[in-house]
Write an enzyme that holds these catalytic residues in place. Structure first.
Site, mmCIF file in Angstrom:
data_model
loop_
_atom_site.group_PDB
_atom_site.id
_atom_site.type_symbol
_atom_site.label_atom_id
_atom_site.label_comp_id
_atom_site.label_asym_id
_atom_site.label_seq_id
_atom_site.Cartn_x
_atom_site.Cartn_y
_atom_site.Cartn_z
ATOM 1 N N SER A 164 -3.525 6.067 -2.910
ATOM 2 C CA SER A 164 -3.615 7.422 -3.463
ATOM 3 C C SER A 164 -4.960 8.100 -3.208
ATOM 4 C CB SER A 164 -3.273 7.412 -4.959
ATOM 5 O OG SER A 164 -1.946 6.946 -5.153
ATOM 6 N N GLU B 66 -6.107 -2.637 -0.843
ATOM 7 C CA GLU B 66 -5.091 -1.692 -1.313
ATOM 8 C C GLU B 66 -4.374 -2.296 -2.518
ATOM 9 O OE1 GLU B 66 -3.945 1.238 2.056
ATOM 10 O OE2 GLU B 66 -2.531 -0.403 2.053
ATOM 11 N N HIS C 105 0.156 -5.133 5.555
ATOM 12 C CA HIS C 105 0.303 -4.064 4.561
ATOM 13 C C HIS C 105 1.208 -4.559 3.439
ATOM 14 C CE1 HIS C 105 1.382 -0.312 2.647
ATOM 15 N NE2 HIS C 105 0.279 0.184 3.183
ATOM 16 N N ASN D 97 -2.316 6.100 7.793
ATOM 17 C CA ASN D 97 -1.100 5.297 7.936
ATOM 18 C C ASN D 97 0.077 6.206 7.583
ATOM 19 O OD1 ASN D 97 0.997 3.509 7.838
ATOM 20 N ND2 ASN D 97 0.237 2.331 6.085
ATOM 21 N N GLU E 26 3.575 -3.244 1.941
ATOM 22 C CA GLU E 26 5.005 -2.966 2.146
ATOM 23 C C GLU E 26 5.625 -4.003 3.084
ATOM 24 O OE1 GLU E 26 4.385 1.135 3.224
ATOM 25 O OE2 GLU E 26 3.705 1.488 1.177
ATOM 26 N N GLY F 98 0.944 5.059 -3.281
ATOM 27 C CA GLY F 98 2.021 6.034 -3.411
ATOM 28 C C GLY F 98 2.342 6.412 -4.846
ATOM 29 N N LYS G 230 3.096 5.543 7.862
ATOM 30 C CA LYS G 230 4.276 4.767 7.470
ATOM 31 C C LYS G 230 5.479 5.280 8.276
ATOM 32 C CE LYS G 230 1.954 3.881 3.175
ATOM 33 N NZ LYS G 230 2.020 3.589 1.758
HETATM 34 P P1 13P Z 1 -0.950 6.250 -0.336
HETATM 35 O O1 13P Z 1 -2.236 6.883 0.139
HETATM 36 O O2 13P Z 1 0.271 7.088 -0.093
HETATM 37 O O3 13P Z 1 -1.065 5.767 -1.752
HETATM 38 O O4 13P Z 1 -0.718 4.944 0.576
HETATM 39 C C1 13P Z 1 -1.762 4.055 0.736
HETATM 40 C C2 13P Z 1 -1.379 3.088 1.793
HETATM 41 O O5 13P Z 1 -0.491 2.277 1.612
HETATM 42 C C3 13P Z 1 -2.075 3.167 3.080
HETATM 43 O O6 13P Z 1 -1.809 2.065 3.876
#
Ligand code: 13P
Length: 244
Positions: A206, A165, A93, A9, A95, A171, A11
């Site tokens: 992460s 997640e 997601h 992903n 976010e 992140g 983003k």
């Molecule tokens: P990170 O791997 O940057 O923590 O993000 C995970 C994520 O949100 C994948 O959709």
């Protein structure tokens, strides 16, 4: 048995130049898992072309509209994603849930729209740090799953992927321990009912090549949804190689 799956992903990261370099550098030699790359919409066609030329991976969207067409400025439908040769789409997601206020019901609508068009939704679920500290992890995940379950036949889960997640691990560099993740994955599988044994459940938060093997060693962790580490083609390929 379940084939492992690793999804990138990106983003809202990258550029045309980045995407071209990523697909040139992506070396999936020795990878036995399924691999999905979810770039921002403008790079889907470039990604789909690379997938066709190189093989070894398919392409996914990061979001879609729950509506098939109409006056929804800025939105992208499931049918449009299919036109881009997209196989998967991320729905719900964290976010999207926190920054764009997507409710469990809206996420369920997107899940249904994706499946109706023949896309495989990657349904993201997970608790915030506050919810974990209140001991509400399983309750929150159960509610997120129930909103979808209320809209589908239980057999539809087999054409879907679930990604656990934990929001506090996204992140932040803080991963859930393999045991913490496993216990929630086991719970999610139980929530899926009889078909649960067939459904891929990914961990996200992460994930890097350094912690991937320990996570993938857990019986109910079938792969990963990778954010930051998926922006480096070598690192992403190393995570894919760890999924066996
Ligand atoms: P990170 O791997 O940057 O923590 O993000 C995970 C994520 O949100 C994948 O959709």
């Amino acid at each position: 048995m379940r084939t492992p799956l690793v999804a990138a992903n990106w983003k809202m990261n990258g550029s045309r130049e980045f995407a071209e370099r990523f697909f040139t550098d992506l070396d999936l030699e020795g990878v036995i898992s399924g691999v999905v790359v979810c770039p921002p919409f403008p790079y889907l066609s470039l990604a789909a072309q690379a997938a066709q030329d190189k093989g070894g991976f398919v392409v996914g969207g990061q979001n879609l509209s729950q509506e098939p067409a109409g006056a929804f400025t800025g939105e992208v439908s499931a049918g449009m994603l299919l036109d881009w040769n997209t196989h998967y789409v991320i729905v719900g997601h964290s976010e999207r849930r926190s920054l764009y206020l997507e409710s469990n019901e809206l996420v369920a609508g997107k899940f249904v729209a994706a499946q109706a068009a023949g896309l495989i939704p990657i349904l993201c679920v997970g608790e915030t740090l506050e919810e974990r500290e209140q001991g509400r992890t399983l309750e929150v995940v159960a509610e997120q799953m129930a909103a979808v379950r209320n809209r589908i036949d239980s057999s539809a889960w087999k054409d879907a992927v679930v990604a656990y997640e934990p929001v506090w691990a996204i992140g932040t560099g803080k991963t859930a321990t393999p045991e913490e993740a496993q216990s929630v994955h086991e719970f999610i599988r139980a929530q899926l009912g009889d078909i649960g044994a067939e459904v891929q459940i990914l961990y996200g938060g992460s994930v890097k090549s350094a912690n991937a093997s320990a996570l993938f060693a857990q019986v109910d962790i079938d792969g990963a949804l990778v954010g930051g580490a998926s922006l480096d083609a070598k690192e992403f390929a190393a995570i894919c190689r760890a999924a066996v």
